[in-house]
Design a protein around this motif. Structure first.
Motif, PDB file in Angstrom:
ATOM      1  N   VAL A  30       0.954  -1.179  -0.090  1.00 51.96           N
ATOM      2  CA  VAL A  30       0.005   0.000   0.241  1.00 51.96           C
ATOM      3  C   VAL A  30       0.996   1.207   0.033  1.00 51.96           C
ATOM      4  CG1 VAL A  30      -1.495   1.146   1.142  1.00 51.96           C
ATOM      5  CG2 VAL A  30      -1.797  -1.132   1.146  1.00 51.96           C
ATOM      6  N   VAL A  31       0.897   1.985  -0.972  1.00 54.27           N
ATOM      7  CA  VAL A  31       1.971   2.868  -1.318  1.00 54.27           C
ATOM      8  C   VAL A  31       3.285   2.237  -1.507  1.00 54.27           C
ATOM      9  CG1 VAL A  31       2.876   5.251  -1.022  1.00 54.27           C
ATOM     10  CG2 VAL A  31       0.646   4.761  -0.265  1.00 54.27           C
ATOM     11  N   ASP A  32       4.327   2.226  -0.598  1.00 54.88           N
ATOM     12  CA  ASP A  32       5.353   1.601  -0.620  1.00 54.88           C
ATOM     13  C   ASP A  32       5.912   0.589   0.511  1.00 54.88           C
ATOM     14  OD1 ASP A  32       5.600   3.370   1.391  1.00 54.88           O
ATOM     15  OD2 ASP A  32       7.110   4.833   0.552  1.00 54.88           O
ATOM     16  N   HIS A 253      -9.851  -0.182   5.924  1.00 56.58           N
ATOM     17  CA  HIS A 253      -9.626  -0.564   4.577  1.00 56.58           C
ATOM     18  C   HIS A 253      -9.431  -2.038   4.397  1.00 56.58           C
ATOM     19  CE1 HIS A 253      -9.264   3.615   3.459  1.00 56.58           C
ATOM     20  NE2 HIS A 253      -8.348   3.726   4.358  1.00 56.58           N
ATOM     21  N   ILE A 255      -8.257  -4.645   2.113  1.00 57.23           N
ATOM     22  CA  ILE A 255      -7.473  -4.613   0.983  1.00 57.23           C
ATOM     23  C   ILE A 255      -7.269  -5.954   0.370  1.00 57.23           C
ATOM     24  CG2 ILE A 255      -5.966  -2.673   2.008  1.00 57.23           C
ATOM     25  CD1 ILE A 255      -3.860  -5.435   1.880  1.00 57.23           C
ATOM     26  N   PHE A 261      -8.518  -2.159  -1.806  1.00 51.59           N
ATOM     27  CA  PHE A 261      -7.147  -2.031  -1.914  1.00 51.59           C
ATOM     28  C   PHE A 261      -6.828  -0.681  -2.587  1.00 51.59           C
ATOM     29  CE2 PHE A 261      -3.231  -2.694  -4.382  1.00 51.59           C
ATOM     30  CZ  PHE A 261      -2.272  -2.752  -3.359  1.00 51.59           C
ATOM     31  N   LEU A 262      -7.543  -0.200  -3.650  1.00 53.37           N
ATOM     32  CA  LEU A 262      -7.198   0.962  -4.320  1.00 53.37           C
ATOM     33  C   LEU A 262      -7.647   2.208  -3.531  1.00 53.37           C
ATOM     34  CD1 LEU A 262      -8.658  -0.112  -7.863  1.00 53.37           C
ATOM     35  CD2 LEU A 262      -6.267   0.249  -7.270  1.00 53.37           C
ATOM     36  N   THR A 265      -4.884   2.636  -1.053  1.00 49.75           N
ATOM     37  CA  THR A 265      -3.607   3.295  -1.597  1.00 49.75           C
ATOM     38  C   THR A 265      -3.727   4.697  -1.851  1.00 49.75           C
ATOM     39  OG1 THR A 265      -3.337   1.219  -3.010  1.00 49.75           O
ATOM     40  CG2 THR A 265      -2.084   2.992  -3.790  1.00 49.75           C
ATOM     41  N   ALA A 269      -1.919   7.276   0.661  1.00 49.16           N
ATOM     42  CA  ALA A 269      -0.664   8.322  -0.137  1.00 49.16           C
ATOM     43  C   ALA A 269      -1.177   9.779   0.154  1.00 49.16           C
ATOM     44  CB  ALA A 269      -0.985   8.159  -1.647  1.00 49.16           C
TER      45      ALA A 269
END
Ligand code: UTP
Length: 291
Positions: A30-32, A253, A255, A261-262, A265, A269
């Motif tokens: 999720v992001v990084d 969330h 995921i 998941f989206l 993210t 972010a």
């Protein structure tokens, strides 16, 4: 006091194929940052110092992630301007005391939790699922531990869902409302059809359990989908003692689901100081373009 956490990460993750063909869904970033990292952090922030991860066939991805990577550290050490990244990867390896055990076959969440029996022993413990990650001021597990300490019985996290979605969750039947967020439970049902759901309060991925669940899970027959369901075990546990449900404060969330998941993210972010402002501009631009 609760010291131990169990994180089952041995599911097949079929809703996220093909990404989960070669890595557990708990490692999806999720992001990084892999989802399981957020979950481990939540446990640590709730005062847990012993974490057992139940791994499946792709266990190495998780073990390597939380272990030291000597080669990577060596390469980053030799590069100018990479000191922050070096500290980031070094810190992950020192997060907590993490243990692993293998669930040899994905026979269900109840079966995965049962693998923790020996490690947990007779203590109360918590279970965190990597599917659910939260944005919450007070870590969700910490909120739940307060409730456990108040009542001394198992506490499971709940969320009010759209009533049309009951067949996707374990659903609870309420015995008594204790406070605005806490309920004493009468019963639990795994994925009931909408017409048979006793409420729209769904079980989500955080549990505080007591060790008596293990003997019950050992004697729980496979239920829905041929899997040993944790909800079926909890239902039997409810016959022996009180179980409480708690609606945590915060945003969840899911995921394990593509939409969830989206969304996670995007929201994670936007929260970030390094990339959030530029990403927000990009989203505004998308809206302007009518997308
Ligand atoms: P899910 O019900 O989401 O199943 O598991 P799944 O197989 O992971 O995913 P889908 O539905 O096929 O996409 C809930 C949690 O229980 C773990 C999963 O890793 C997830 O954290 N689990 C499930 C196990 O550890 N072992 C199992 O046998 C089943």
């Amino acid at each position: 006091m609760i010291r131990k956490a169990v994180i089952p990460a041995a599911g097949l993750g079929t809703r996220f194929l093909p990404a989960t063909k070669s890595q557990p869904k708990e490692m999806l970033p999720v992001v990084d940052t892999p989802a399981i990292h957020y979950v481990v952090k939540e446990a640590i922030e709730a005062g847990i110092d012993d974490i057992l991860i139940i791994t499946g066939k792709d266990k190495t991805a998780i073990e390597n992630y939380f272990d030291r990577s000597v080669e990577l550290e060596y390469l980053l050490e030799g590069k100018e301007g990479k000191e922050d990244l070096l500290h980031l990867v070094q810190d992950i390896a020192h997060l907590a005391n993490i243990h692993y055990i293998r669930q040899k076959e994905p026979l269900g969440l109840g079966h995965a939790v049962l693998q923790a029996k020996q490690h947990v022993g007779n203590e109360p413990f918590c279970v965190l699922l990597g599917d659910d990650i939260f944005q919450a001021e007070v870590p969700v597990l910490k909120q739940m531990i307060v409730e456990y300490e108040r009542y001394g019985d198992p506490v499971i996290a709940l969320e009010r869902i759209d009533p049309s979605q009951t067949d996707k969750y374990g659903i609870v039947d309420i015995h008594t409302t204790m406070s605005s967020r806490t309920y004493k439970l009468k019963d639990l049902v795994e994925k009931p059809p909408v017409s048979q759901a006793p409420s729209n309060l769904a079980i989500i991925g955080r549990y505080i359990l007591t060790a008596d669940i293990f003997e019950i899970l050992e004697n729980t027959k496979p239920g829905r989908g041929g899997e040993i369901q944790l909800t079926d075990g909890l239902r039997r546990l409810r016959e022996q003692r009180d179980i409480f449900g708690y609606e945590p404060e915060g945003i969840r969330h899911d995921i394990g689901d593509k939409q969830g998941f989206l969304r996670a993210t995007v929201e994670f972010a936007l929260e970030r100081t390094d990339i959030g402002p530029a990403f927000a501009e990009y989203l505004k631009d998308l809206v302007k373009r009518g997308i």
